[in-house]
Scaffold this motif. Structure first.
Motif, PDB file in Angstrom:
ATOM      1  N   VAL A 105      43.411  34.826  40.713  1.00  0.00           N
ATOM      2  CA  VAL A 105      43.764  35.857  41.301  1.00  0.00           C
ATOM      3  C   VAL A 105      44.971  35.215  42.484  1.00  0.00           C
ATOM      4  CG1 VAL A 105      43.255  37.747  42.966  1.00  0.00           C
ATOM      5  CG2 VAL A 105      41.015  36.914  42.361  1.00  0.00           C
ATOM      6  N   ASN A 110      43.161  43.318  44.696  1.00  0.00           N
ATOM      7  CA  ASN A 110      42.321  43.058  43.816  1.00  0.00           C
ATOM      8  C   ASN A 110      41.340  43.038  43.654  1.00  0.00           C
ATOM      9  OD1 ASN A 110      45.010  41.509  41.489  1.00  0.00           O
ATOM     10  ND2 ASN A 110      44.434  41.061  43.290  1.00  0.00           N
ATOM     11  N   THR A 122      36.927  30.580  39.816  1.00  0.00           N
ATOM     12  CA  THR A 122      37.997  31.886  40.367  1.00  0.00           C
ATOM     13  C   THR A 122      38.895  31.459  41.739  1.00  0.00           C
ATOM     14  OG1 THR A 122      36.007  33.346  40.143  1.00  0.00           O
ATOM     15  CG2 THR A 122      37.391  34.535  41.988  1.00  0.00           C
ATOM     16  N   ILE A 124      41.599  32.225  44.461  1.00  0.00           N
ATOM     17  CA  ILE A 124      41.925  33.506  45.184  1.00  0.00           C
ATOM     18  C   ILE A 124      43.395  32.274  45.909  1.00  0.00           C
ATOM     19  CG2 ILE A 124      42.265  35.651  46.526  1.00  0.00           C
ATOM     20  CD1 ILE A 124      39.888  35.285  46.304  1.00  0.00           C
ATOM     21  N   LEU A 129      40.782  39.231  47.364  1.00  0.00           N
ATOM     22  CA  LEU A 129      40.242  39.800  46.091  1.00  0.00           C
ATOM     23  C   LEU A 129      38.755  40.345  46.541  1.00  0.00           C
ATOM     24  CD1 LEU A 129      38.658  39.908  43.183  1.00  0.00           C
ATOM     25  CD2 LEU A 129      37.592  38.078  43.007  1.00  0.00           C
TER      26      LEU A 129
END
Length: 202
Positions: A105, A110, A122, A124, A129
Motif C-alpha cells: 500500500v 485504500n 502486506t 502499508i 488501508l
C-alpha cells in the motif's frame, strides 16, 4: 521500444503489447486480463489498472494474475491473484487473493475486501488501508511503516502486525505542543523537547 522489450497482457484469446505509455492498439471490450509475463531482463512487469480500464472501456474488468505487478491506481472490482504483487495507490480492491500474493500500500486511502488466503506480506507505508472483510488480509503479516494507518473497521481480524517508523520524525528541534487524540498512538524519534503532551480519551 521494440516488441521484445514490451510486456505482454493477454486479453481473452488476444494478445496485446503493453508499453510504458499504455497498450498498443485499441482492443475491444474484454472479460479477463492475464498478467503473467516477465520483462526481457527477467523482472516482473507492471500493469496499471487505469490502463486496463482505459483499454477495455469497462471499470468491471476481471483481472487474473499469477506473477507480475498490478498497480491499483483505479478501483479493482474483480481480482483473482495467486501470486505477484498488488501495489495499492488510492483504490478499492475486491477479489480473491491467494498463494504467494503480496500487497504493497503505497499512497492514498485504500480498501481491501475479499475472502483472501494469501501468505505474502502486506506493507502499508505512509498511507491508509481499510479492511473491508475479516479475511481481507489473508494469512499475511502486516507491516505498518512511517505513519501508516490500518483501519480494521471493527472486524475480527487476527493477523500479525509489525509497526515500525514514527509518527513524529526527526523531532530533535521540535519545541511545540502535541495533542494525542482518542485511541491514537504517538511514537517519536530524536531528542525532542516537547512543551506539553495532551492525551485525549482512553
Amino acid at each position: 521500444m521494440s516488441v521484445a522489450e514490451a510486456t505482454t497482457v493477454k486479453i481473452g484469446n488476444k494478445t496485446y503489447e503493453l508499453y510504458e505509455n499504455g497498450m498498443a492498439g485499441t482492443p475491444a471490450k474484454y472479460d479477463t486480463d492475464y498478467i503473467n509475463e516477465s520483462n526481457a531482463d527477467g523482472t516482473d512487469h507492471e500493469v496499471a489498472m487505469s490502463a486496463i480500464t482505459d483499454a477495455s472501456g469497462s471499470e468491471d474488468t476481471a483481472v487474473e494474475m499469477k506473477t507480475g505487478v498490478l498497480i491499483a491506481d483505479a478501483d479493482v472490482k474483480n481480482l483473482k491473484a495467486t501470486g505477484g504483487t498488488v501495489k495499492a495507490q488510492g483504490a478499492a480492491i475486491t477479489g480473491e487473493l491467494s498463494g504467494t500474493t503480496s500487497v504493497s500500500v503505497e499512497s492514498g486511502d485504500n480498501t481491501l475486501t475479499g475472502d483472501n488466503t494469501y501468505t505474502g506480506d502486506t506493507k502499508i507505508e505512509a498511507s491508509k488501508l481499510t479492511v473491508g472483510s475479516e479475511s481481507a488480509l489473508g494469512a499475511s503479516t502486516v507491516y505498518l511503516v512511517n505513519g501508516a494507518a490500518l483501519d480494521l473497521n471493527h472486524l475480527a481480524v487476527g493477523n500479525n502486525i509489525v509497526v515500525s517508523g514514527c509518527s513524529l520524525c526527526n523531532a530533535d528541534a521540535f519545541t511545540g505542543n502535541v495533542d494525542v487524540l482518542d485511541k491514537a498512538d504517538l511514537e517519536m524519534d530524536g531528542a525532542a523537547t516537547v512543551n506539553k503532551v495532551t492525551l485525549h480519551g482512553t
